[in-house]
Write an enzyme that holds these catalytic residues in place. Structure first.
Site, PDB file in Angstrom:
ATOM      1  N   CYS A  89       1.001  -1.663   0.337  1.00  0.00           N
ATOM      2  CA  CYS A  89      -0.034   0.279   0.050  1.00  0.00           C
ATOM      3  C   CYS A  89       1.121   1.319   0.466  1.00  0.00           C
ATOM      4  O   CYS A  89       1.915   0.988   0.584  1.00  0.00           O
ATOM      5  CB  CYS A  89      -1.153  -0.097   1.427  1.00  0.00           C
ATOM      6  SG  CYS A  89      -2.281   1.852   0.926  1.00  0.00           S
TER       7      CYS A  89
ATOM      8  N   ASP B 142       0.251   4.439   1.647  1.00  0.00           N
ATOM      9  CA  ASP B 142      -0.042   4.236   2.623  1.00  0.00           C
ATOM     10  C   ASP B 142       2.042   4.581   3.893  1.00  0.00           C
ATOM     11  O   ASP B 142       2.623   3.889   3.331  1.00  0.00           O
ATOM     12  CB  ASP B 142      -0.677   3.759   4.362  1.00  0.00           C
ATOM     13  CG  ASP B 142      -0.931   4.070   5.542  1.00  0.00           C
ATOM     14  OD1 ASP B 142      -0.048   4.976   5.863  1.00  0.00           O
ATOM     15  OD2 ASP B 142      -2.335   3.871   5.335  1.00  0.00           O
TER      16      ASP B 142
ATOM     17  N   ARG C  82       2.654   5.033   6.762  1.00  0.00           N
ATOM     18  CA  ARG C  82       3.450   4.548   7.659  1.00  0.00           C
ATOM     19  C   ARG C  82       4.000   2.627   7.299  1.00  0.00           C
ATOM     20  O   ARG C  82       4.090   2.359   7.942  1.00  0.00           O
ATOM     21  CB  ARG C  82       2.200   4.428   8.079  1.00  0.00           C
ATOM     22  CG  ARG C  82       1.598   5.473   8.932  1.00  0.00           C
ATOM     23  CD  ARG C  82      -0.186   5.765   9.921  1.00  0.00           C
ATOM     24  NE  ARG C  82      -1.100   5.083   8.625  1.00  0.00           N
ATOM     25  CZ  ARG C  82      -1.798   4.589   8.745  1.00  0.00           C
ATOM     26  NH1 ARG C  82      -2.831   4.794  10.184  1.00  0.00           N
ATOM     27  NH2 ARG C  82      -2.780   4.274   7.875  1.00  0.00           N
TER      28      ARG C  82
ATOM     29  N   HIS D 129      -2.313  -4.487   4.766  1.00  0.00           N
ATOM     30  CA  HIS D 129      -2.193  -3.660   6.066  1.00  0.00           C
ATOM     31  C   HIS D 129      -3.720  -3.088   6.547  1.00  0.00           C
ATOM     32  O   HIS D 129      -4.322  -2.981   6.019  1.00  0.00           O
ATOM     33  CB  HIS D 129      -1.053  -2.320   6.449  1.00  0.00           C
ATOM     34  CG  HIS D 129      -1.352  -1.359   5.673  1.00  0.00           C
ATOM     35  ND1 HIS D 129      -2.117  -0.301   6.692  1.00  0.00           N
ATOM     36  CD2 HIS D 129      -1.997  -0.823   4.225  1.00  0.00           C
ATOM     37  CE1 HIS D 129      -2.835   1.115   6.016  1.00  0.00           C
ATOM     38  NE2 HIS D 129      -2.454   0.246   4.547  1.00  0.00           N
TER      39      HIS D 129
ATOM     40  N   CYS E 112      -5.888   0.275   6.984  1.00  0.00           N
ATOM     41  CA  CYS E 112      -5.799   0.976   5.384  1.00  0.00           C
ATOM     42  C   CYS E 112      -7.107   1.399   5.272  1.00  0.00           C
ATOM     43  O   CYS E 112      -7.892   1.798   5.612  1.00  0.00           O
ATOM     44  CB  CYS E 112      -5.682  -0.417   4.658  1.00  0.00           C
ATOM     45  SG  CYS E 112      -5.382   0.238   2.378  1.00  0.00           S
TER      46      CYS E 112
HETATM   47 CO    CO Z   1      -3.476   1.250   2.968  1.00  0.00          CO
END
Ligand code: CO
Length: 208
Positions: A41, A43, A45, A97, A100
């Site tokens: 992803c 993302d 993080r 994750h 998400c």
């Molecule tokens: Co995500």
């Protein structure tokens, strides 16, 4: 984060690398030898290389919202094709994750504009597994399971491709479904039973 700071960090990083190995960038420039493809992803993080503890050159990485491999998405499929046919990767990882945002958005009945077609691919995963997901009454648990089932479906999308099916005939390629647990920092292997899945899906998707 100050953008100028990024350039300062970068200079420091390059100096550190050269300090440890004078030929570091000469070696890096000579080519990549990645035998692992990671699809994760976007993302911020979930930092692919950092959480896996791998160095530049070791893992071929593709990231998008909710680690998707939609059937007609040229971007992820170009990455997959290059990784399988040119880098000749031995491992393909789809890593989701928990928490998400892309998965969460797909659970909400809302118009997300340009994101709608992307989210429809994720909503399709929900529909495919509606029976199981609707059984989970705890919203957090349903959310977590949706993340896991989406990883599984994207692994299946990888297996559906001609590139992967042809490559599997000539060498060992392992497909892995993982989830990054954002609460603990740990990677969880979902241990997806591909043999069971393959039996079920190959009847439909076998193309060689
Ligand atoms: Co995500």
């Amino acid at each position: 984060m100050d953008i100028q700071q990024i350039f300062k960090n970068n200079r420091q990083w390059a100096e550190d690398k050269l300090g440890a190995d004078n030929n570091y960038f000469k070696k890096l420039a000579s080519g990549q030898n990645s035998k692992i493809l990671y699809i994760g992803c976007s993302d911020s993080r979930v930092s692919a290389e950092e959480m896996m503890g791998v160095a530049p050159g070791e893992v071929f990485v593709h990231r998008n919202i909710a680690n998707m491999v939609p059937n007609n998405d040229l971007n992820s499929h170009s990455v997959l094709s290059y990784a399988v046919n040119h880098l000749e990767v031995d491992h393909i990882i789809v890593c989701g994750h928990y928490n998400c945002g892309g998965i969460k958005a797909a659970m909400i009945q809302q118009d997300f504009g340009i994101l709608n077609p992307w989210l429809r691919n994720i909503r399709d995963v929900f529909r495919l597994h509606m029976e199981e997901l609707r059984m989970i009454t705890n919203e957090e648990q349903q959310y977590d399971r949706f993340v896991e089932l989406n990883v599984q479906e994207q692994c299946i999308n990888v297996i559906k491709t001609a590139d992967v099916q042809k490559a599997i005939l000539t060498r060992n390629i392992t497909i892995h479904g993982w989830v990054f647990d954002i609460h603990t920092g740990r990677l969880v292997d979902l241990k997806i039973d591909f043999h069971k899945i393959l039996e079920k899906i190959m009847e439909i998707y076998k193309i060689h």
